[in-house]
Enzyme design. Structure first.
Site, mmCIF file in Angstrom:
data_model
loop_
_atom_site.group_PDB
_atom_site.id
_atom_site.type_symbol
_atom_site.label_atom_id
_atom_site.label_comp_id
_atom_site.label_asym_id
_atom_site.label_seq_id
_atom_site.Cartn_x
_atom_site.Cartn_y
_atom_site.Cartn_z
ATOM 1 N N HIS A 76 0.848 -1.205 0.000
ATOM 2 C CA HIS A 76 0.000 0.000 0.000
ATOM 3 C C HIS A 76 0.875 1.243 0.000
ATOM 4 O O HIS A 76 1.791 1.357 0.805
ATOM 5 C CB HIS A 76 -0.887 0.035 1.245
ATOM 6 C CG HIS A 76 -2.012 -0.949 1.207
ATOM 7 N ND1 HIS A 76 -3.085 -0.889 2.052
ATOM 8 C CD2 HIS A 76 -2.232 -2.024 0.403
ATOM 9 C CE1 HIS A 76 -3.919 -1.880 1.779
ATOM 10 N NE2 HIS A 76 -3.415 -2.587 0.793
ATOM 11 N N TYR A 204 -9.028 4.987 8.197
ATOM 12 C CA TYR A 204 -9.174 5.309 9.615
ATOM 13 C C TYR A 204 -10.261 6.377 9.696
ATOM 14 O O TYR A 204 -10.063 7.490 9.226
ATOM 15 C CB TYR A 204 -7.864 5.863 10.182
ATOM 16 C CG TYR A 204 -6.758 4.837 10.308
ATOM 17 C CD1 TYR A 204 -5.950 4.507 9.222
ATOM 18 C CD2 TYR A 204 -6.509 4.215 11.531
ATOM 19 C CE1 TYR A 204 -4.923 3.568 9.353
ATOM 20 C CE2 TYR A 204 -5.475 3.285 11.666
ATOM 21 C CZ TYR A 204 -4.698 2.970 10.580
ATOM 22 O OH TYR A 204 -3.690 2.044 10.711
ATOM 23 N N PRO A 296 -3.615 -0.259 19.263
ATOM 24 C CA PRO A 296 -3.407 -0.755 17.892
ATOM 25 C C PRO A 296 -3.537 0.294 16.784
ATOM 26 O O PRO A 296 -3.199 0.005 15.641
ATOM 27 C CB PRO A 296 -4.483 -1.833 17.748
ATOM 28 C CG PRO A 296 -5.530 -1.470 18.741
ATOM 29 C CD PRO A 296 -4.825 -0.807 19.881
ATOM 30 N N LYS A 300 1.597 -0.543 15.333
ATOM 31 C CA LYS A 300 3.042 -0.482 15.555
ATOM 32 C C LYS A 300 3.610 -1.622 16.398
ATOM 33 O O LYS A 300 4.833 -1.789 16.470
ATOM 34 C CB LYS A 300 3.391 0.846 16.253
ATOM 35 C CG LYS A 300 3.300 2.031 15.337
ATOM 36 C CD LYS A 300 4.436 1.989 14.346
ATOM 37 C CE LYS A 300 4.170 2.860 13.146
ATOM 38 N NZ LYS A 300 4.827 2.394 11.942
ATOM 39 N N TYR A 388 4.071 6.512 10.331
ATOM 40 C CA TYR A 388 3.281 5.358 9.916
ATOM 41 C C TYR A 388 4.149 4.369 9.131
ATOM 42 O O TYR A 388 4.102 3.159 9.347
ATOM 43 C CB TYR A 388 2.084 5.805 9.074
ATOM 44 C CG TYR A 388 1.003 4.761 8.975
ATOM 45 C CD1 TYR A 388 -0.023 4.709 9.910
ATOM 46 C CD2 TYR A 388 1.032 3.805 7.967
ATOM 47 C CE1 TYR A 388 -1.006 3.727 9.841
ATOM 48 C CE2 TYR A 388 0.050 2.820 7.888
ATOM 49 C CZ TYR A 388 -0.964 2.796 8.825
ATOM 50 O OH TYR A 388 -1.939 1.820 8.754
#
Ligand code: PHB
Length: 401
Positions: A76, A204, A296, A300, A388
């Protein structure tokens, strides 16, 4: 004594931290034995998050364990953040030059178990009555029972990779440790659905009714989460109720929504941030969830565990090759620098995206302003993307670029 075993490094726990450490030590020519309380099947099926940061992907490839991940993992280049019914793309690849790979943690575990067993190296599964002693001696011991027989494993060092509920952290005198902790007033209800992911990016989603996350496991399996009460009774969530809540929270101006399908699995996870300092005591080194837990949001946990053991492997290699103890002495301090940055990021993502039970109208507006900022400012989006995709490591080893 027949039941006495001896190795250089005794590893407690066959999760990603323990198994990765075992493999890195194997590549360094250092002997170790992995002792695990659960069965092979249990650890290979335990469902956890599924996003690998670039550091983790690169490491798996360099140590020769990345073949299946490259075939089956989903690459991704970005993620989406949604709020007020609109989704906004964060182009991680454009902002950082890095990508993420969606590949479940238990698949990494399977690959690491396979690698260890095919190189003829031991993993002792279903060890019971595990205890560790002698941490401030040169020869600490792991005691356990295997098939009803008592065993004693004497080691130069012990790696405590046995998770938050494991025995290793508890073997350190309490007054030698400081605990930093935050427990969140919500959990995640997670489902695995037999449904083709309706797009190839994670979403998200912030919503007045609570956070929701769209993720995936394969081209045919969608993974979805809903913010819920930490003590939520799963039996009150029929499949129909779950789908209707998901559709409400993901409702977007462009009509996008997750595909519906048979729900194969449901579970509720609680959320906490936790750090123990220091991460070492005498000849015991804690790594992964035995030393720290992140919520979560941001996925990570496993990536951080792997960064810990990567540094531990360096320290152990320096010790066995040149008798150097400096890296081992610095283990905790080095790891904690990264741990706290990742704690900050995971806490921040969690705080920005979830509905807090005690939040008021001011908090909600501030949250929306933050989401607006992150999705409209290149500077803010770059910071999110950098974290991220994975912060650079603070050290170099033979597997660094
Ligand atoms: C998951 O796919 O399980 C997942 C993805 C992203 C997260 C957490 C979990 O932030």
């Amino acid at each position: 004594m027949e039941n006495a075993l001896r190795t250089q490094v005794g590893i407690v726990g066959a999760g990603p931290a323990g198994l990765m450490l075992a493999h890195l030590l194997y590549l360094h020519g250092i002997e170790c034995i992995v002792v695990e309380a659960r069965s092979r099947r249990h650890i290979e099926e335990r469902v956890r998050a599924g996003v690998l940061e670039q550091n983790t992907v690169d490491l798996l490839n360099r140590i020769g364990i990345g073949d299946r991940m490259c075939r089956e993992g989903l690459l991704h280049n970005g993620i989406e953040i949604g709020f007020q019914g609109r989704r906004h793309r964060i182009d991680i690849a454009a902002l950082t030059g890095k990508a993420i790979t969606v590949y479940a943690q238990h698949e990494v575990v399977k690959d690491l178990v396979h690698a260890r067993l095919t190189t003829g190296q031991p993993i002792i599964f279903e060890a019971t009555d595990l205890t560790i002693t002698g941490l401030d001696t040169d020869s600490p011991l792991i005691r356990f029972s295997e098939n009803g027989q008592s065993r004693e494993l004497s080691c130069d060092f012990i790696a405590g990779c046995d998770g938050f509920h494991g025995v290793c952290r508890g073997a350190i005198p309490q007054d030698a440790l400081t605990i930093y902790e935050r427990i969140y007033p919500f959990g995640w209800l997670g489902i695995l659905a037999e449904a083709v992911p309706s797009q190839n990016q994670l979403v998200y989603m912030h919503h007045d009714r609570g956070f929701a996350l769209f993720s995936m496991r394969s081209p045919k399996v969608t993974r979805l989460y809903l913010q819920c009460d930490p003590a939520e009774n799963i039996s009150e969530w029929s499949d129909a109720r779950i789908w209707s809540e998901l559709f409400v929270r993901f409702e977007s101006s462009d009509g996008w929504k997750p595909n519906e399908g048979r729900i194969m699995q449901k579970n509720v996870t609680s959320m906490r941030s936790f750090v123990v300092e220091p991460m070492q005591y005498g000849r015991l080194f804690l790594a992964g969830d035995s030393a720290h837990i992140v919520p979560p949001t941001g996925a990570k946990g496993m990536n951080l565990a792997i960064a810990d053991v990567r540094f531990l492997a360096c320290g152990l290699a320096a010790f066995y090759k040149n008798g150097q103890v400096k890296s081992l002495e610095q283990y905790s301090a080095m790891c904690l620098r990264r741990v706290w940055k990742v704690q900050r990021f995971s806490w921040w993502m969690t705080s920005m995206l979830h509905r807090f039970p005690d939040s008021n109208a001011f908090d909600l507006r501030r949250q929306v302003a933050e989401l607006d900022y992150v999705t409209s400012s290149v500077a803010a989006a770059s910071s999110l993307a950098e974290n991220y995709a994975g912060l650079p490591l603070d050290f170099e080893d033979e597997w660094t670029n």
